[in-house]
Design a protein around this motif. Sequence first.
Motif, mmCIF file in Angstrom:
data_model
loop_
_atom_site.group_PDB
_atom_site.id
_atom_site.type_symbol
_atom_site.label_atom_id
_atom_site.label_comp_id
_atom_site.label_asym_id
_atom_site.label_seq_id
_atom_site.Cartn_x
_atom_site.Cartn_y
_atom_site.Cartn_z
ATOM 1 N N GLY A 117 22.833 11.893 6.156
ATOM 2 C CA GLY A 117 22.758 13.171 6.852
ATOM 3 C C GLY A 117 22.171 14.254 5.979
ATOM 4 O O GLY A 117 21.725 14.029 4.854
ATOM 5 N N GLY A 118 22.146 15.459 6.502
ATOM 6 C CA GLY A 118 21.572 16.589 5.799
ATOM 7 C C GLY A 118 21.006 17.587 6.793
ATOM 8 O O GLY A 118 21.357 17.569 7.986
ATOM 9 N N THR A 119 20.105 18.423 6.321
ATOM 10 C CA THR A 119 19.609 19.538 7.126
ATOM 11 C C THR A 119 18.205 19.255 7.654
ATOM 12 O O THR A 119 17.269 19.074 6.877
ATOM 13 N N ALA A 120 18.084 19.252 8.992
ATOM 14 C CA ALA A 120 16.774 19.111 9.621
ATOM 15 C C ALA A 120 16.172 20.473 9.954
ATOM 16 O O ALA A 120 14.949 20.618 10.034
ATOM 17 N N ARG A 121 17.027 21.473 10.139
ATOM 18 C CA ARG A 121 16.548 22.812 10.494
ATOM 19 C C ARG A 121 17.651 23.818 10.206
ATOM 20 O O ARG A 121 18.823 23.557 10.468
ATOM 21 N N TYR A 122 17.288 24.972 9.649
ATOM 22 C CA TYR A 122 18.253 26.039 9.381
ATOM 23 C C TYR A 122 18.581 26.792 10.666
ATOM 24 O O TYR A 122 17.795 26.828 11.616
ATOM 25 N N GLU A 123 19.753 27.420 10.678
ATOM 26 C CA GLU A 123 20.180 28.184 11.847
ATOM 27 C C GLU A 123 19.381 29.481 11.979
ATOM 28 O O GLU A 123 18.844 30.006 10.993
ATOM 29 N N ASP A 237 21.615 26.702 16.088
ATOM 30 C CA ASP A 237 22.454 26.276 14.974
ATOM 31 C C ASP A 237 21.701 25.333 14.037
ATOM 32 O O ASP A 237 20.590 24.880 14.322
ATOM 33 N N TYR A 238 22.352 25.064 12.883
ATOM 34 C CA TYR A 238 21.821 24.051 11.971
ATOM 35 C C TYR A 238 21.653 22.731 12.716
ATOM 36 O O TYR A 238 22.433 22.409 13.615
ATOM 37 N N GLN A 239 20.650 21.967 12.312
ATOM 38 C CA GLN A 239 20.410 20.662 12.923
ATOM 39 C C GLN A 239 20.476 19.581 11.849
ATOM 40 O O GLN A 239 20.060 19.790 10.705
ATOM 41 N N GLY A 240 21.031 18.421 12.234
ATOM 42 C CA GLY A 240 21.287 17.366 11.267
ATOM 43 C C GLY A 240 20.202 16.316 11.187
ATOM 44 O O GLY A 240 19.500 16.033 12.160
ATOM 45 N N LEU A 241 20.066 15.722 9.997
ATOM 46 C CA LEU A 241 19.159 14.597 9.769
ATOM 47 C C LEU A 241 19.879 13.272 10.030
ATOM 48 O O LEU A 241 21.091 13.163 9.825
ATOM 49 N N ASP A 242 19.100 12.262 10.424
ATOM 50 C CA ASP A 242 19.679 10.930 10.622
ATOM 51 C C ASP A 242 19.460 10.021 9.412
ATOM 52 O O ASP A 242 19.802 8.844 9.447
ATOM 53 N N VAL A 243 18.926 10.542 8.321
ATOM 54 C CA VAL A 243 18.541 9.715 7.175
ATOM 55 C C VAL A 243 19.760 9.227 6.402
ATOM 56 O O VAL A 243 20.841 9.820 6.457
ATOM 57 N N ALA A 244 19.580 8.140 5.669
ATOM 58 C CA ALA A 244 20.617 7.621 4.779
ATOM 59 C C ALA A 244 19.946 7.035 3.538
ATOM 60 O O ALA A 244 18.870 6.429 3.623
ATOM 61 N N TYR A 245 20.599 7.236 2.398
ATOM 62 C CA TYR A 245 20.095 6.740 1.116
ATOM 63 C C TYR A 245 21.253 6.176 0.305
ATOM 64 O O TYR A 245 22.399 6.605 0.447
ATOM 65 N N ASP A 284 24.469 17.485 15.417
ATOM 66 C CA ASP A 284 23.390 16.525 15.622
ATOM 67 C C ASP A 284 22.020 17.169 15.464
ATOM 68 O O ASP A 284 21.894 18.310 14.986
ATOM 69 N N ASP A 285 20.986 16.442 15.846
ATOM 70 C CA ASP A 285 19.624 16.929 15.649
ATOM 71 C C ASP A 285 19.239 18.038 16.618
ATOM 72 O O ASP A 285 18.138 18.581 16.546
ATOM 73 N N MET A 286 20.148 18.411 17.527
ATOM 74 C CA MET A 286 19.945 19.564 18.399
ATOM 75 C C MET A 286 20.795 20.756 17.959
ATOM 76 O O MET A 286 20.735 21.823 18.555
ATOM 77 N N GLY A 287 21.632 20.542 16.938
ATOM 78 C CA GLY A 287 22.536 21.597 16.499
ATOM 79 C C GLY A 287 23.834 21.633 17.273
ATOM 80 O O GLY A 287 24.570 22.624 17.194
ATOM 81 N N GLN A 288 24.142 20.579 18.001
ATOM 82 C CA GLN A 288 25.370 20.518 18.792
ATOM 83 C C GLN A 288 26.375 19.605 18.092
ATOM 84 O O GLN A 288 25.992 18.575 17.519
ATOM 85 N N ILE A 289 27.660 19.976 18.140
ATOM 86 C CA ILE A 289 28.658 19.138 17.483
ATOM 87 C C ILE A 289 28.742 17.796 18.207
ATOM 88 O O ILE A 289 28.728 17.730 19.441
ATOM 89 N N ILE A 290 28.767 16.720 17.430
ATOM 90 C CA ILE A 290 28.738 15.365 17.980
ATOM 91 C C ILE A 290 30.051 15.086 18.696
ATOM 92 O O ILE A 290 31.141 15.241 18.121
#
Length: 626
Positions: A117-123, A237-245, A284-290
């Motif tokens: 996870g992480g940040t895909a877009r700032y609020e 809102d902030y949007q989340g990344l789906d990445v994993a490392y 999530d990637d729309m900024g909505q709580i999962i």
Amino acid sequence: MVVLAGLNAPAAVSYAQRTYHAYKIEQPGYKASFGHWDLLPVPAKFRVNAIHAALLHTGKVLLIAGSGNRESNFDAGSFKTLLWNPADDTFKLIPTPTDLFCGGHAQLPGGKLLVAGGTARYEILEGKVERAAGPMLVKNEAPSAPRTLPRGTVFRAPDGKEYRTTRTTTVPAAKKRTKKGKIVITAGEKRIFVEAVRKGRSQTRSAPAQFAVVGLTGAARRNVYGLAGDMTMNKQDYQGLDVAYEFDPTAERYVAVDPMAKGRWYPTLVTLADGRVMAVSGLDDMGQIINGVNEIFDPRTRKWSKAPKRYFPTYPALFLTKGGKLFFSGSNAGYGPSDKGRRPGLWDLEKNTFQPAKGLRDADRTETSASVLLPPAQDQKVMILGGGGVGESRKSSRRTAIADLEAARREGRAPRFTDGPDLPQGTRYLSSVLLPDDTVFTTGGSSDYRGRSASDIHKAQFYSPDSNTFRPAASPVVGRNYHSSALLLPDGRVATFGSDPLYADPDNTQTGTFEQRVEIYTPPYLYRKSRPALSDGPDEVHRGDTAAFRVRSDKPVTGARLMRPSAVTHTTDVEQRSIELELRRSAGSVELSVPKDPTLVPAGWYMLFVTDSAGTPSEARWVHVG
């Protein structure tokens, strides 16, 4: 002269008090009773906004900043990770593939650190939104191939209004199958976020429509299109990344693994009994709580699969308990409605049932609280400390409370909290660290949201589970609130990082700056004349087995602990745990037996400490438990 002396008296008294305090805290007797703080000299080029901190089995500390809560860094693609070696205070900047700011992390059985996870877009806050925006479902009816849409791809509504993608996305190909002799095509789908090409309220929409992709022609234009409803000027809102490392401590680099099914910002990653890791909650990637969609990472296949559904607020504190259930203490880090998913309790993953835990005082103030699985882990007691009201509430709590899970299991009843000793004052963002002498070291925090109104708390204390009391420790120099963390080092010290105050002055008129200083606490047990020393033992032990280690100690060795290394962010650290080992002494050595239960001792690397009859710990020896 009398008037001048009177005016200067307060300053003179203050100076004298500071001078005496500086003298007092350097005295051997004071250090032996209260410990001592030291600032770590970090060269300017290695200073980062430490959002996440994790101890690796190499003994080094990984400090993940990502964009560091700085949108300018995000826009510039400037993401940072720092590796610090406490053994010689050397530093190394690690190439960081994307914005891992506000993701989650967990220790994997083989010793790598999973970061997801992480940040895909700032609020963008209400009133500052310039472009109408919203979610869009993109469909691809072509079964031949997936369709990649670059960032900035434009979709046009029937009324001519245009909206563009904010990041590159790939829409899966359609699926083609035969049903009752007929060919049926199911379109591939991908949900994306789009914003208006033009600024202003004239670009808002309130009716569902089909959107054409500008630039596509022929069959591609028919096959690929968007479906969307409202396009608004509401807060984004902030949007989340789906990445994993996986971070490899030996190669000291990030290695990409399969992405998650959901983008996640502010998720918790919790280790399960079989070594898999579950990702829970987040935006999530729309900024909505999962809404309860969770997933599990398997380190053997390095892929994700579906997990039981259950809703939690962001960064929920979930602890693996004996038997494999997860206990939610109530601690969380802030996103989600105040009346949903915040009740603590025991989650049975196999049955996907939830048994609420009652008795928690100040139950409306669990946001930004701290929680720990008290030492030793065999006692199965979870403690919650402090916390505040939802969002930017000024409420904070002095409350501590303990849930005795073993007693509840033994008596066949639901877990219940009982009050512990109060903190000195209402505290949010409190860091709580397990020590090898079975105490809990707590430090920092603030009484108001993000240290507002100069509310940082420059205090520290020890909690003793045996006596259920606090005792004072030396006071830190650096204030720590939001985005701060602390962890135990292999030599028995505690390192503290970060802090992201909203304001820099008591009147809340100046913007705060991120605290990049690192402060290290040396507990009183390290000011004793001698400490045990471990040597000549195996690097690998198995659950249920007994292993021998050479030990040198002036006093009898009376205890041994396996301590799982921390992975902490936003006051959430569900990795740390301290496991008591059965100990048998002989001349110059100890035999230590590891419990069989994988729900008590998840596979992975641990710090092995032994303590003498005075409670003085050895330096840790790294041991892998398989």
